[in-house]
Design a protein around this motif. Structure first.
Motif, PDB file in Angstrom:
ATOM      1  N   ASN A  29       0.803  -1.220   0.000  1.00 14.07           N
ATOM      2  CA  ASN A  29       0.000   0.000   0.000  1.00 14.07           C
ATOM      3  C   ASN A  29       0.840   1.276   0.000  1.00 14.07           C
ATOM      4  OD1 ASN A  29      -2.495  -1.337   0.011  1.00 14.07           O
ATOM      5  ND2 ASN A  29      -2.438  -1.588   2.235  1.00 14.07           N
ATOM      6  N   MET A  57       2.273   4.501  -0.906  1.00 15.30           N
ATOM      7  CA  MET A  57       1.871   5.536  -1.850  1.00 15.30           C
ATOM      8  C   MET A  57       2.513   6.855  -1.431  1.00 15.30           C
ATOM      9  SD  MET A  57       0.221   6.406  -4.583  1.00 15.30           S
ATOM     10  CE  MET A  57      -0.872   5.017  -4.902  1.00 15.30           C
ATOM     11  N   ARG A  69       1.673  13.048  -2.884  1.00 14.62           N
ATOM     12  CA  ARG A  69       1.699  13.748  -4.171  1.00 14.62           C
ATOM     13  C   ARG A  69       2.496  15.050  -4.104  1.00 14.62           C
ATOM     14  NH1 ARG A  69      -3.972  13.859  -7.256  1.00 14.62           N
ATOM     15  NH2 ARG A  69      -3.640  11.619  -6.933  1.00 14.62           N
ATOM     16  N   GLN A  89       8.431   3.132  -4.801  1.00 14.84           N
ATOM     17  CA  GLN A  89       6.997   3.044  -5.088  1.00 14.84           C
ATOM     18  C   GLN A  89       6.751   2.130  -6.282  1.00 14.84           C
ATOM     19  OE1 GLN A  89       4.426   6.140  -4.282  1.00 14.84           O
ATOM     20  NE2 GLN A  89       3.052   5.808  -6.008  1.00 14.84           N
ATOM     21  N   LEU A 122       4.469  -1.203  -6.227  1.00 17.32           N
ATOM     22  CA  LEU A 122       3.372  -1.424  -7.193  1.00 17.32           C
ATOM     23  C   LEU A 122       3.512  -2.777  -7.870  1.00 17.32           C
ATOM     24  CD1 LEU A 122       0.940  -0.476  -8.861  1.00 17.32           C
ATOM     25  CD2 LEU A 122       2.547   0.694 -10.388  1.00 17.32           C
ATOM     26  N   ASP A 148       2.279   6.478 -10.875  1.00 22.71           N
ATOM     27  CA  ASP A 148       1.340   5.842  -9.944  1.00 22.71           C
ATOM     28  C   ASP A 148       0.883   6.810  -8.862  1.00 22.71           C
ATOM     29  OD1 ASP A 148      -0.084   3.618  -8.756  1.00 22.71           O
ATOM     30  OD2 ASP A 148       1.510   3.506  -7.261  1.00 22.71           O
ATOM     31  N   THR A 149       1.728   7.775  -8.511  1.00 24.45           N
ATOM     32  CA  THR A 149       1.353   8.770  -7.507  1.00 24.45           C
ATOM     33  C   THR A 149       0.094   9.519  -7.919  1.00 24.45           C
ATOM     34  OG1 THR A 149       3.699   9.068  -6.975  1.00 24.45           O
ATOM     35  CG2 THR A 149       2.197  10.743  -6.174  1.00 24.45           C
ATOM     36  N   ASN A 153      -2.742   6.110  -9.379  1.00 30.94           N
ATOM     37  CA  ASN A 153      -3.170   5.101  -8.398  1.00 30.94           C
ATOM     38  C   ASN A 153      -3.596   3.801  -9.097  1.00 30.94           C
ATOM     39  OD1 ASN A 153      -3.960   3.720  -6.124  1.00 30.94           O
ATOM     40  ND2 ASN A 153      -5.218   5.373  -5.306  1.00 30.94           N
ATOM     41  N   ARG A 193      -3.053   0.769  -8.360  1.00 28.86           N
ATOM     42  CA  ARG A 193      -3.523  -0.300  -7.475  1.00 28.86           C
ATOM     43  C   ARG A 193      -5.032  -0.250  -7.300  1.00 28.86           C
ATOM     44  NH1 ARG A 193       1.788   0.345  -3.907  1.00 28.86           N
ATOM     45  NH2 ARG A 193       1.709   2.256  -5.090  1.00 28.86           N
ATOM     46  N   GLN A 194      -5.558   0.967  -7.145  1.00 28.32           N
ATOM     47  CA  GLN A 194      -7.006   1.125  -6.988  1.00 28.32           C
ATOM     48  C   GLN A 194      -7.736   0.643  -8.236  1.00 28.32           C
ATOM     49  OE1 GLN A 194      -8.802   5.182  -6.786  1.00 28.32           O
ATOM     50  NE2 GLN A 194      -9.475   4.546  -4.751  1.00 28.32           N
TER      51      GLN A 194
END
Length: 306
Positions: free
Chosen positions: A204, A206, A209, A247, A251, A291-292, A295, A297-298
């Motif tokens: 998780n 993250m 930003r 990160q 991921l 990815d920042t 996202n 993963r979401q």
């Protein structure tokens, strides 16, 4: 590893002995420095800053005595002070926030501050690094033998090129030592008190930003500046790349788990990191940076649930 973590938790004396033992071993085999930092981080995570401060002071005393007895120097312990203090800070941030991203982000900000202060205090350190490399006979022999070759560049030009990168490289090394130390400590903590907790935390991860925006500013300033400012921004950009590298790794691990893919994908990832390190660092850092904002993963979790 579980036995090591259990021993560290038994007392301050045992933690100090293990920490200093790993520090001494790191002079023979460098990766032991990660376990040394992890020892400080684990004590901080579980018992707080007072206990970890005692372990740091005790370990420095042990290293100083050993250094004086064997090498006639008092600086062996002080060298590790610059490793363990950031570890203490980052572990404290993790203890308070319970978020790896906050801990790693604090190391990023600290590293930026140290590099900026170094430039403001002494100016561009490129010439200092060049002088050190020129006096390093082993490095010069490597260049003379052609082990390091860059097209259309002579020895002096290669030395200057390496010198320009050295500040960023040193910053990255200290940042990586502390990040890996924090990750190992969190893994140890999970093994002892919360099985499976480390995997959840790492998957998780993250990065804030705001740190991505800082990295964008660093990149823009670097591209439009020159001289000392360009050199400083280049060093700071190395820190940004390192930040988002982790990160990207997080991921990739999370994606393999989400899709229940074979672990051979992870093996392949780390094999590529060994044999194509610069390319893989760039790729994973870019993916982590994107990815920042995206996202991934979401998005992946929504697809698997659907």
């Amino acid at each position: 590893m579980l036995k090591i973590a259990e021993t560290i938790m038994k007392s301050q004396i045992q933690a100090s002995l293990i920490c200093s033992f790993f520090a001494l071993l790191s002079f023979i085999f460098t990766p032991f420095v990660f376990l040394s930092a992890a020892t400080i981080a684990l004590v901080t995570l579980r018992k707080g800053t007072n206990d970890s401060a005692v372990v740091i002071i005790s370990s420095i005393a042990i290293l100083t005595l050993f250094g004086y007895a064997s090498l006639n120097t008092l600086y062996a312990g002080l060298l590790y002070l610059f490793v363990w203090l950031p570890t203490l800070m980052a572990a404290s941030a993790l203890r308070i926030s319970r978020q790896l991203a906050v801990s790693i982000g604090s190391l990023f900000i600290l590293s930026i501050a140290v590099i900026i202060l170094a430039y403001l205090w002494n100016g561009d350190p490129t010439l200092m690094w060049a002088s050190m490399l020129q006096s390093n006979t082993e490095f010069i022999q490597i260049l003379d033998k052609g082990i390091i070759q860059i097209k259309e560049m002579n020895t002096e030009q290669i030395i200057m090129l390496v010198s320009k990168a050295m500040t960023g490289v040193v910053g990255v090394i200290f940042m990586v030592i502390n990040i890996i130390g924090i990750l190992i400590a969190r893994w140890w903590q999970a093994l002892l008190y919360n099985p499976g907790g480390f995997q959840k935390d790492f998957h998780n991860l993250m990065i804030n930003r705001q740190l991505a925006y800082i990295s964008i500013v660093i990149f823009i300033v670097m591209t439009i500046s020159n001289g000392m400012l360009e050199s400083m921004m280049s060093a700071l950009l190395s820190l940004s790349i390192t930040l988002f590298l982790f990160q990207g790794l997080s991921l990739f691990h999370a994606t393999v788990m989400t899709y229940q893919a074979n672990n051979s994908w992870l093996v392949m990832l780390y094999v590529l990191l060994i044999f194509a390190l610069p390319q893989m660092i760039s790729l994973l850092s870019i993916i982590g940076f994107v990815d920042t904002f995206a996202n991934f993963r979401q998005r992946f979790n929504k697809k698997t649930h659907n």
